[in-house]
Write an enzyme that holds these catalytic residues in place. Structure first.
Site, PDB file in Angstrom:
ATOM      1  N   ASN A   1      47.914  37.604  42.224  1.00 35.01           N
ATOM      2  CA  ASN A   1      47.741  36.202  42.485  1.00 35.01           C
ATOM      3  C   ASN A   1      48.646  35.234  41.588  1.00 35.01           C
ATOM      4  OD1 ASN A   1      46.093  36.576  40.400  1.00 35.01           O
ATOM      5  ND2 ASN A   1      44.647  34.668  40.707  1.00 35.01           N
TER       6      ASN A   1
ATOM      7  N   HIS B   1      44.297  39.840  35.282  1.00 35.63           N
ATOM      8  CA  HIS B   1      45.004  38.904  35.766  1.00 35.63           C
ATOM      9  C   HIS B   1      46.131  38.733  34.358  1.00 35.63           C
ATOM     10  CE1 HIS B   1      42.924  37.244  39.126  1.00 35.63           C
ATOM     11  NE2 HIS B   1      42.031  37.796  38.216  1.00 35.63           N
ATOM     12  N   LEU B   2      47.502  39.315  34.564  1.00 40.09           N
ATOM     13  CA  LEU B   2      48.133  39.231  33.535  1.00 40.09           C
ATOM     14  C   LEU B   2      49.192  38.007  33.574  1.00 40.09           C
ATOM     15  CD1 LEU B   2      49.774  42.827  32.882  1.00 40.09           C
ATOM     16  CD2 LEU B   2      48.300  41.298  31.309  1.00 40.09           C
ATOM     17  N   ARG B   3      49.187  37.298  34.643  1.00 41.22           N
ATOM     18  CA  ARG B   3      50.088  36.268  34.727  1.00 41.22           C
ATOM     19  C   ARG B   3      51.501  36.405  34.671  1.00 41.22           C
ATOM     20  NH1 ARG B   3      45.560  34.237  36.684  1.00 41.22           N
ATOM     21  NH2 ARG B   3      44.407  33.071  35.403  1.00 41.22           N
TER      22      ARG B   3
ATOM     23  N   ALA C   1      39.054  28.028  37.217  1.00 43.23           N
ATOM     24  CA  ALA C   1      37.996  29.291  37.202  1.00 43.23           C
ATOM     25  C   ALA C   1      38.891  30.215  36.375  1.00 43.23           C
ATOM     26  CB  ALA C   1      37.635  29.454  38.614  1.00 43.23           C
TER      27      ALA C   1
ATOM     28  N   HIS D   1      34.551  42.403  40.459  1.00 40.74           N
ATOM     29  CA  HIS D   1      33.649  41.683  39.869  1.00 40.74           C
ATOM     30  C   HIS D   1      32.158  41.197  40.288  1.00 40.74           C
ATOM     31  CE1 HIS D   1      35.887  38.716  42.239  1.00 40.74           C
ATOM     32  NE2 HIS D   1      36.989  38.889  41.632  1.00 40.74           N
TER      33      HIS D   1
ATOM     34  N   ASP E   1      38.409  41.229  34.628  1.00 39.77           N
ATOM     35  CA  ASP E   1      38.794  40.070  35.336  1.00 39.77           C
ATOM     36  C   ASP E   1      39.261  38.979  34.425  1.00 39.77           C
ATOM     37  OD1 ASP E   1      39.460  38.149  37.277  1.00 39.77           O
ATOM     38  OD2 ASP E   1      37.301  37.557  37.322  1.00 39.77           O
TER      39      ASP E   1
ATOM     40  N   HIS F   1      43.957  30.911  31.192  1.00 32.50           N
ATOM     41  CA  HIS F   1      44.265  29.478  31.701  1.00 32.50           C
ATOM     42  C   HIS F   1      44.597  28.700  30.190  1.00 32.50           C
ATOM     43  CE1 HIS F   1      43.282  29.792  36.023  1.00 32.50           C
ATOM     44  NE2 HIS F   1      42.188  30.575  35.574  1.00 32.50           N
TER      45      HIS F   1
ATOM     46  N   HIS G   1      37.838  40.355  46.636  1.00 31.82           N
ATOM     47  CA  HIS G   1      37.140  39.037  46.105  1.00 31.82           C
ATOM     48  C   HIS G   1      36.093  39.010  46.908  1.00 31.82           C
ATOM     49  CE1 HIS G   1      36.957  35.091  43.474  1.00 31.82           C
ATOM     50  NE2 HIS G   1      36.253  35.041  44.536  1.00 31.82           N
TER      51      HIS G   1
ATOM     52  N   LEU H   1      35.095  32.520  38.784  1.00 34.76           N
ATOM     53  CA  LEU H   1      34.764  32.868  39.885  1.00 34.76           C
ATOM     54  C   LEU H   1      34.736  34.354  40.188  1.00 34.76           C
ATOM     55  CD1 LEU H   1      36.202  29.939  41.973  1.00 34.76           C
ATOM     56  CD2 LEU H   1      33.770  30.384  41.820  1.00 34.76           C
TER      57      LEU H   1
ATOM     58  N   LYS I   1      44.875  43.534  47.390  1.00 25.28           N
ATOM     59  CA  LYS I   1      43.836  42.464  47.150  1.00 25.28           C
ATOM     60  C   LYS I   1      43.470  41.728  48.342  1.00 25.28           C
ATOM     61  CE  LYS I   1      41.159  40.173  44.701  1.00 25.28           C
ATOM     62  NZ  LYS I   1      40.482  40.191  43.486  1.00 25.28           N
TER      63      LYS I   1
ATOM     64  N   HIS J   1      40.809  45.655  36.621  1.00 22.53           N
ATOM     65  CA  HIS J   1      40.940  44.253  37.341  1.00 22.53           C
ATOM     66  C   HIS J   1      41.209  43.232  36.197  1.00 22.53           C
ATOM     67  CE1 HIS J   1      39.510  40.581  40.161  1.00 22.53           C
ATOM     68  NE2 HIS J   1      40.048  40.356  39.269  1.00 22.53           N
TER      69      HIS J   1
HETATM   70  C1  NCD Z   1      40.883  34.247  38.720  1.00 17.15           C
HETATM   71  C2  NCD Z   1      42.367  33.741  37.944  1.00 17.15           C
HETATM   72  O1  NCD Z   1      42.242  32.896  37.522  1.00 17.15           O
HETATM   73  O2  NCD Z   1      43.234  34.114  38.462  1.00 17.15           O
HETATM   74  N1  NCD Z   1      39.768  33.334  38.279  1.00 17.15           N
HETATM   75  C3  NCD Z   1      38.558  33.620  37.877  1.00 17.15           C
HETATM   76  O3  NCD Z   1      37.721  32.897  37.705  1.00 17.15           O
HETATM   77  N2  NCD Z   1      38.159  35.300  38.151  1.00 17.15           N
HETATM   78  C4  NCD Z   1      41.097  34.630  39.929  1.00 17.15           C
HETATM   79  C5  NCD Z   1      39.841  35.327  40.594  1.00 17.15           C
HETATM   80  O4  NCD Z   1      39.831  36.689  40.215  1.00 17.15           O
HETATM   81  O5  NCD Z   1      38.969  34.851  41.286  1.00 17.15           O
HETATM   82 ZN    ZN Z   2      39.972  38.258  39.106  1.00 15.18          ZN
END
Ligand code: NCD
Ligand code: ZN
Length: 371
Positions: A60, A34-36, A288, A199, A272, A276, A161, A244, A124, A32
């Protein structure tokens, strides 16, 4: 099977050099992440590619990755960025596993195309409004019931999620309420659906996976294994510990750590890691997400060591995930050295802003051996 496990067990013991406390394990995967996209992705990708063989890449983005075509294009952008940044043979071999973002409009035909592709590994579910970039998420699961039925038939996993978004439910109860009010009814409707509760942050989430069948699994983050909700409020408000689902009480952290280190085969690693830019977190309404990929396996080693269970790290990080997804385990290994290092205060990121990694300016007790 037992023979294989015994063989792995003994191989593992050989790999733990207790005198120097170095640890060699099969190369892990991140189930899991997030690579943006664009420059942000370029800034963070190598942290993952150095450590992990594969990662399940969250969809996302803005706009979200809702089709196989968009997932294919996103995968090509990741591989192009990797070619720019990869500094080792192993990093070049990093394999991004793609996901689709479930919306109210997902069709069974798109699910069929995803299952037929060799690069989409899950779909997802973000309840609408649950977290960062989730405004296109599902408003009512019954609206995508036909797509979910097709996923159950084809064995394509639903990655969840697990939080309700109702304003009248306390933010610390949202996972437990989701399990009872959404997830259990969903599995009653589709008993064969393959589900990953992602998560997990509560004892109720752990119980859901333990009590589920072979089709139910869960991922655990390093930060939820290492911290409880006090971390967000130590001496003031600490936005870099806000993610989150939010960190919970100590008794939940203990339940998560017990699950991760128990050897149970349906729990596995999912960082996860969610980068940011600093100013979007240090704000009156901060985003988050915790960035952890810079120490993506090392932080887990700390948690497992604290629990006296370093011998369980390899199964959790490198074996259980591919086994559940029906993918081969990685060939090759990584070595962690029992050596403290100090995390940078900031890392360069995008928009002339920086990223504040978890543990910024503090020590991590394990170090990835460079190869
Ligand atoms: C994630 C994100 O920033 O894309 N943020 C997080 O707090 N985990 C989104 C997510 O997986 O909830
Ligand atoms: Zn996530």
């Amino acid at each position: 099977m037992l023979d294989t496990l015994l063989a792995l067990g003994s191989a593992f013991r050989d790999n733990v050099d207790m005198s120097s406390q170095n640890l060699t394990i099969v190369r892990p995967d991140d189930w899991h992440l997030h690579l943006r996209d664009g420059d942000a992705m370029q800034a963070v990708l190598l942290d993952t590619a150095r450590r992990f063989g594969r990662a399940i890449v969250m969809p996302n983005l803005r706009p979200p990755v809702t089709t196989v075509e968009l997932a294919s294009a996103y995968r090509a952008r990741i591989l192009a960025a990797l070619a720019n940044v990869a500094d080792t043979v192993q990093a070049k071999r990093f394999d991004p596993l793609m996901t689709l973002y479930l919306t109210d409009n997902m069709t069974p035909a798109e699910i069929e195309a995803a299952a037929a592709s060799d690069f989409v590994h899950g779909v997802k579910l973000y309840p609408a409004g649950a977290t960062t970039n989730s405004d296109s998420g599902v408003t009512d699961l019954m609206r995508c019931d036909a797509a979910i039925a097709r996923m159950a038939e084809l064995g394509l996993p639903l990655l969840v999620h697990g939080e309700v978004t109702n304003a009248d439910v306390d933010v610390f109860d949202r996972e437990a309420v989701f399990i009872d009010s959404v997830l259990l009814p969903l599995l009653t409707r589709h008993p064969d659906l393959r589900v990953v509760l992602e998560h997990i942050t509560t004892a109720q989430g752990v119980a859901f996976v333990r009590e589920g069948g072979a089709n139910v699994a869960g991922t655990l983050t390093a930060h939820h294994l290492l911290y409880n909700r006090n971390a967000i409020f130590t001496g003031g408000i600490r936005p870099h510990y806000y993610c989150l689902p939010v960190l919970k009480r100590e008794q939940h952290r203990e339940a998560l750590l017990e699950a991760a280190t128990s050897g149970h085969r349906r729990f596995f690693l999912g960082t996860d890691s969610a980068p940011h830019a600093r100013l979007t977190k240090e704000a009156s309404c901060g985003c988050a997400g915790c960035y952890t990929s810079h120490a993506g396996i090392e932080l887990y080693a700390e948690a497992f060591e604290q629990a006296g269970a370093l011998d369980q790290l390899e199964a959790f990080a490198s074996l259980n995930g591919p086994d559940w997804y029906g993918l081969p385990r990685n060939d090759g290994t990584i070595t962690l050295l029992k050596q403290s290092w100090t995390v940078a205060d900031t890392m360069s990121y995008v928009n002339n802003d920086v990223l504040v990694p978890l543990r910024a300016g503090e020590q991590v007790k394990w170090l990835l051996k460079q190869n």
